[in-house]
Design an enzyme around this catalytic site. Structure first.
Site, PDB file in Angstrom:
ATOM      1  N   ASP A  56      18.988  -6.328  -2.977  1.00  0.00           N
ATOM      2  CA  ASP A  56      20.189  -5.610  -2.533  1.00  0.00           C
ATOM      3  C   ASP A  56      20.744  -4.801  -3.694  1.00  0.00           C
ATOM      4  OD1 ASP A  56      22.079  -6.148   0.187  1.00  0.00           O
ATOM      5  OD2 ASP A  56      23.071  -5.090  -1.466  1.00  0.00           O
ATOM      6  N   TYR A 169      21.126  10.282  10.567  1.00  0.00           N
ATOM      7  CA  TYR A 169      20.846   8.897  10.956  1.00  0.00           C
ATOM      8  C   TYR A 169      19.770   8.802  12.047  1.00  0.00           C
ATOM      9  CZ  TYR A 169      21.743   3.953  11.867  1.00  0.00           C
ATOM     10  OH  TYR A 169      21.604   2.579  12.024  1.00  0.00           O
ATOM     11  N   THR A 203      28.144  -6.821  12.191  1.00  0.00           N
ATOM     12  CA  THR A 203      27.875  -7.097  10.778  1.00  0.00           C
ATOM     13  C   THR A 203      29.095  -6.602  10.007  1.00  0.00           C
ATOM     14  OG1 THR A 203      26.917  -4.932  10.272  1.00  0.00           O
ATOM     15  CG2 THR A 203      25.406  -6.585  11.166  1.00  0.00           C
TER      16      THR A 203
HETATM   17  N1  LIG Z   1      24.743  -3.110  12.619  1.00  0.00           N
HETATM   18  C1  LIG Z   1      24.317  -2.277  13.555  1.00  0.00           C
HETATM   19  O1  LIG Z   1      25.004  -2.060  14.598  1.00  0.00           O
HETATM   20  C2  LIG Z   1      22.993  -1.560  13.414  1.00  0.00           C
HETATM   21  C3  LIG Z   1      22.499  -0.831  14.518  1.00  0.00           C
HETATM   22  C4  LIG Z   1      21.292  -0.160  14.394  1.00  0.00           C
HETATM   23  C5  LIG Z   1      20.571  -0.233  13.208  1.00  0.00           C
HETATM   24  N2  LIG Z   1      21.071  -0.956  12.150  1.00  0.00           N
HETATM   25  C6  LIG Z   1      20.297  -0.970  10.905  1.00  0.00           C
HETATM   26  O2  LIG Z   1      20.163  -2.297  10.437  1.00  0.00           O
HETATM   27  C7  LIG Z   1      20.132  -2.296   9.007  1.00  0.00           C
HETATM   28  C8  LIG Z   1      21.164  -3.282   8.470  1.00  0.00           C
HETATM   29  O3  LIG Z   1      22.463  -2.922   8.944  1.00  0.00           O
HETATM   30  P1  LIG Z   1      23.707  -3.915   8.784  1.00  0.00           P
HETATM   31  O4  LIG Z   1      24.659  -3.555   9.863  1.00  0.00           O
HETATM   32  O5  LIG Z   1      23.248  -5.311   8.646  1.00  0.00           O
HETATM   33  O6  LIG Z   1      24.338  -3.373   7.410  1.00  0.00           O
HETATM   34  P2  LIG Z   1      25.246  -4.094   6.281  1.00  0.00           P
HETATM   35  O7  LIG Z   1      26.084  -3.013   5.706  1.00  0.00           O
HETATM   36  O8  LIG Z   1      25.916  -5.335   6.806  1.00  0.00           O
HETATM   37  O9  LIG Z   1      24.159  -4.554   5.226  1.00  0.00           O
HETATM   38  C9  LIG Z   1      23.358  -3.602   4.580  1.00  0.00           C
HETATM   39  C10 LIG Z   1      22.956  -4.164   3.218  1.00  0.00           C
HETATM   40  O10 LIG Z   1      22.079  -3.210   2.608  1.00  0.00           O
HETATM   41  C11 LIG Z   1      22.474  -3.007   1.270  1.00  0.00           C
HETATM   42  N3  LIG Z   1      22.064  -1.666   0.857  1.00  0.00           N
HETATM   43  C12 LIG Z   1      22.564  -0.480   1.299  1.00  0.00           C
HETATM   44  N4  LIG Z   1      21.949   0.543   0.668  1.00  0.00           N
HETATM   45  C13 LIG Z   1      21.053  -0.015  -0.184  1.00  0.00           C
HETATM   46  C14 LIG Z   1      20.110   0.514  -1.120  1.00  0.00           C
HETATM   47  N5  LIG Z   1      19.990   1.844  -1.312  1.00  0.00           N
HETATM   48  N6  LIG Z   1      19.347  -0.341  -1.825  1.00  0.00           N
HETATM   49  C15 LIG Z   1      19.451  -1.680  -1.634  1.00  0.00           C
HETATM   50  N7  LIG Z   1      20.321  -2.245  -0.785  1.00  0.00           N
HETATM   51  C16 LIG Z   1      21.108  -1.422  -0.067  1.00  0.00           C
HETATM   52  C17 LIG Z   1      23.991  -3.166   1.287  1.00  0.00           C
HETATM   53  O11 LIG Z   1      24.522  -3.480  -0.008  1.00  0.00           O
HETATM   54  C18 LIG Z   1      24.164  -4.318   2.282  1.00  0.00           C
HETATM   55  O12 LIG Z   1      24.112  -5.587   1.640  1.00  0.00           O
HETATM   56  C19 LIG Z   1      20.332  -0.834   8.572  1.00  0.00           C
HETATM   57  O13 LIG Z   1      19.077  -0.236   8.329  1.00  0.00           O
HETATM   58  C20 LIG Z   1      20.995  -0.217   9.787  1.00  0.00           C
HETATM   59  O14 LIG Z   1      20.787   1.188   9.884  1.00  0.00           O
HETATM   60  C21 LIG Z   1      22.265  -1.610  12.235  1.00  0.00           C
END
Ligand SMILES: NC(=O)c1ccc[n+]([C@@H]2O[C@H](COP(=O)([O-])OP(=O)(O)OC[C@H]3O[C@@H](n4cnc5c(N)ncnc54)[C@H](O)[C@@H]3O)[C@@H](O)[C@H]2O)c1
Length: 262
Positions: A56, A169, A203
């Site tokens: 992370d 996105y 999340t």
């Molecule tokens: N939550 C949703 O509704 C949703 C929906 C569709 C897709 N997603 C995808 O799921 C994945 C996780 O989303 P989430 O909601 O759990 O997000 P989140 O923000 O809760 O967690 C994301 C984590 O990734 C880390 N991160 C971000 N950029 C980074 C980088 N460049 N290098 C290393 N770490 C990095 C952040 O510090 C964080 O700990 C993402 O790819 C997101 O696009 C989420």
């Protein structure tokens, strides 16, 4: 989501998925595992006997997830890395070697759907980072590499997203699916490569939406009548990673309570 004052549940049940064929002591790298879906996936992997490399960009949250994984009885390592930085990713792979050969990879880290900045820059972060991490994995662990799962989205793949998201996105999330299909066929099916498409999942990133009237409208259109939990995604990701899914290669699995059909 509904009645005022009703306490929103933030997590769902988590399962021991050892029966899917994982061998205790094998290693998985989960990017963005300090929070949300990545954290739930790292902990589900630990519960299933896998050693976990918690990558992370926020070091403290990686340390905390690694601590919780160790409490589940496996080895875990916190690695602070920006997955969009090639040199940092190379260092991260070096730092992960003490955990042993890395059989599994989960490309989860990515910028928020409303991230500011130029389209091309965000595309490089959201999509380019997936190629960066995966190609370095294959260069180092090609023989041992068994399976990779990457996080796409229903946005771009099953719906447009409209004003709710920045243009990079859906472009990045469809690109991740294209890259997944390429990987699935490029190396004779080893590693297998699959992707999941979460619907709106609760999340830290999406928690501020809870309680909004607009969110209630989103929920009303989901056939299962609720948003996703991080653990819903973790179960799907672990299944696709696992030996039990050994003939599933190149698919995009929606995990959205049926939202993409509604
Ligand atoms: N939550 C949703 O509704 C949703 C929906 C569709 C897709 N997603 C995808 O799921 C994945 C996780 O989303 P989430 O909601 O759990 O997000 P989140 O923000 O809760 O967690 C994301 C984590 O990734 C880390 N991160 C971000 N950029 C980074 C980088 N460049 N290098 C290393 N770490 C990095 C952040 O510090 C964080 O700990 C993402 O790819 C997101 O696009 C989420």
């Amino acid at each position: 989501m509904g009645d005022a004052g009703e306490k929103q549940q933030l997590h769902g049940p988590s399962y021991d998925m050892r029966a899917l064929g994982f061998v205790s002591g094998e290693t998985v790298v989960v990017t963005g595992a300090g929070s949300g879906i990545g954290k739930a996936t790292a902990l589900a992997a630990a519960r299933s006997g896998l050693n976990v490399a918690v990558w992370d960009i926020v070091g403290d949250s990686a340390v905390e997830t690694a601590r919780e994984a160790k409490d589940l009885g496996v080895e875990a390592l916190a690695v602070t890395v920006d997955v969009a930085d090639a040199a940092a990713v190379a260092d991260a792979w070096e730092g992960t070697l003490p955990l042993g050969a890395c059989r599994y990879l989960v490309n989860n880290a990515g910028p928020p759907s409303l991230a500011e900045g130029a389209f091309a820059d965000n595309l490089a972060i959201a999509l380019g980072s997936v190629e960066l991490v995966t190609s370095q994995w294959l260069a180092r662990c090609g023989e041992e590499a068994a399976s990779v799962v990457s996080l796409a989205s229903i946005a771009g793949n099953f719906q447009g997203g409209g004003r709710a998201i920045a243009p990079f996105y859906p472009a990045a999330k469809t690109g991740i699916v294209g890259y997944t299909r390429y990987l699935a066929t490029r190396y004779g099916g080893r590693p297998r490569a699959n992707a999941v498409a979460p619907g709106v999942t609760i999340t830290p990133r999406t928690a501020p939406m809870l309680g909004n009237p607009a969110t209630a409208e989103v929920v009303a259109r989901i056939p299962q009548g609720r948003l996703g939990y991080p653990e819903d995604l973790a179960s799907a990701i672990l299944f696709l990673l696992s030996p039990a899914a050994s003939y599933i290669n190149g698919v995009l699995l929606p995990v959205d309570g049926g939202a993409s059909l509604a």
